[in-house]
Design an enzyme around this catalytic site. Sequence first.
Site, PDB file in Angstrom:
ATOM      1  N   LYS A  46      69.387  62.932  49.773  1.00 44.23           N
ATOM      2  CA  LYS A  46      69.991  61.650  49.385  1.00 44.23           C
ATOM      3  C   LYS A  46      69.689  60.585  50.438  1.00 44.23           C
ATOM      4  CE  LYS A  46      73.441  64.055  46.652  1.00 44.23           C
ATOM      5  NZ  LYS A  46      74.789  64.629  46.538  1.00 44.23           N
TER       6      LYS A  46
ATOM      7  N   GLN B  79      80.406  65.209  49.457  1.00 49.35           N
ATOM      8  CA  GLN B  79      79.517  66.293  49.037  1.00 49.35           C
ATOM      9  C   GLN B  79      80.339  67.530  48.685  1.00 49.35           C
ATOM     10  OE1 GLN B  79      76.126  65.973  48.609  1.00 49.35           O
ATOM     11  NE2 GLN B  79      76.242  68.016  47.712  1.00 49.35           N
TER      12      GLN B  79
ATOM     13  N   ASP C 289      79.584  58.460  42.427  1.00 53.41           N
ATOM     14  CA  ASP C 289      79.388  59.744  41.738  1.00 53.41           C
ATOM     15  C   ASP C 289      80.082  59.725  40.381  1.00 53.41           C
ATOM     16  OD1 ASP C 289      77.687  61.578  42.910  1.00 53.41           O
ATOM     17  OD2 ASP C 289      79.190  62.359  44.308  1.00 53.41           O
TER      18      ASP C 289
END
Length: 287
Positions: free
Chosen positions: A53, A97, A120
């Site tokens: 990322k 994460q 997200d």
Amino acid sequence: MTAILLDGAVIARHTFSELEPRVRALGKLGVRPGLAAVCVGDDPASAIYVRNKVRACTEVGLHSEVHTLGANCTENALLEKLERINHNPDIHGVIVQLPLPRQLDAGRVQRAIAVDKDVDGFGWHHLGALVAGHPVYTPCTPLGVMAMLDYAGITIEGRRAVVVGRSVIVGKPMALLLISRGATVTVCNSKTPDLARLTADADILVAATGRAGLITADMVKTGAAVIDVGINRLPDGKITGDVDFAAVNAKAGWLTPVPGGVGRMTVAMLIANTVTAAERQSGMTPA
Ligand code: NDP
């Protein structure tokens, strides 16, 4: 017959090329889109995902920061960290994460991310907006799958789609996106009776189970688009998907490889959502 391979690297590059003018336009306003990734512990797979990322951010010209907390950190320590990042004007998107260590409630942690920085799209606001048909930030993996289908020119409307897996981060939003585009969608789980009969009827088959090789050729309709979301580490260390690649490749019309398929698109969509977040937070109308 051999399936057309949907190469995640190629499609991700295409996405990045579309993002570049938007990043330049933000730059003219003095805004550099910023993504913060918060990691807890030292899970090696998570470290690889975060590194990918960060690399993608650099490629497209975004600012990125990684905040790492120890595996034993308390939920309060993590929530305080998120609160500080939520208020940082240089950061437009925040991700935590997954997976998180067991002492932490992933749902509560996700919901502590400011709604306008939840790139997200796992918070209830965004999931609800997706259900209502007004998505703001859509979870990146299903969004990436849709981008792959569109890139390949695969018709969605009027097609039968089967999603194997019903998680909040993949299966459910995947089904909602396909429904919103006019597919007739069946969502399966580990208790679904006669899975093979359902999958064999699918024009579009999305496998998101975390079960290596679950989808065999007899479960696939000839010419179907087969999207393999699964990421499974075999005992020899190799990464493989949920689909028996070699056999299904000889029967499907389109197929995504693992690695090099959906995973690349997940990252690309995270970058896209972060650029959109920067545009919104800067008063621009997102492209
Ligand atoms: P979860 O474990 O949260 O969900 C798995 C789903 O698969 C569950 O709904 C489960 O059913 C279902 N399932 C498991 N076994 C079977 C079976 N034998 N038959 C039918 N359904 C089954 O996983 P995630 O959704 O988070 O992830 C799924 C996979 O995708 C994993 O391999 C993960 O690593 C990968 N992944 C890949 C990403 C990428 O970018 N490529 C991003 C995110 C995830 P039930 O609900 O009944 O338990």
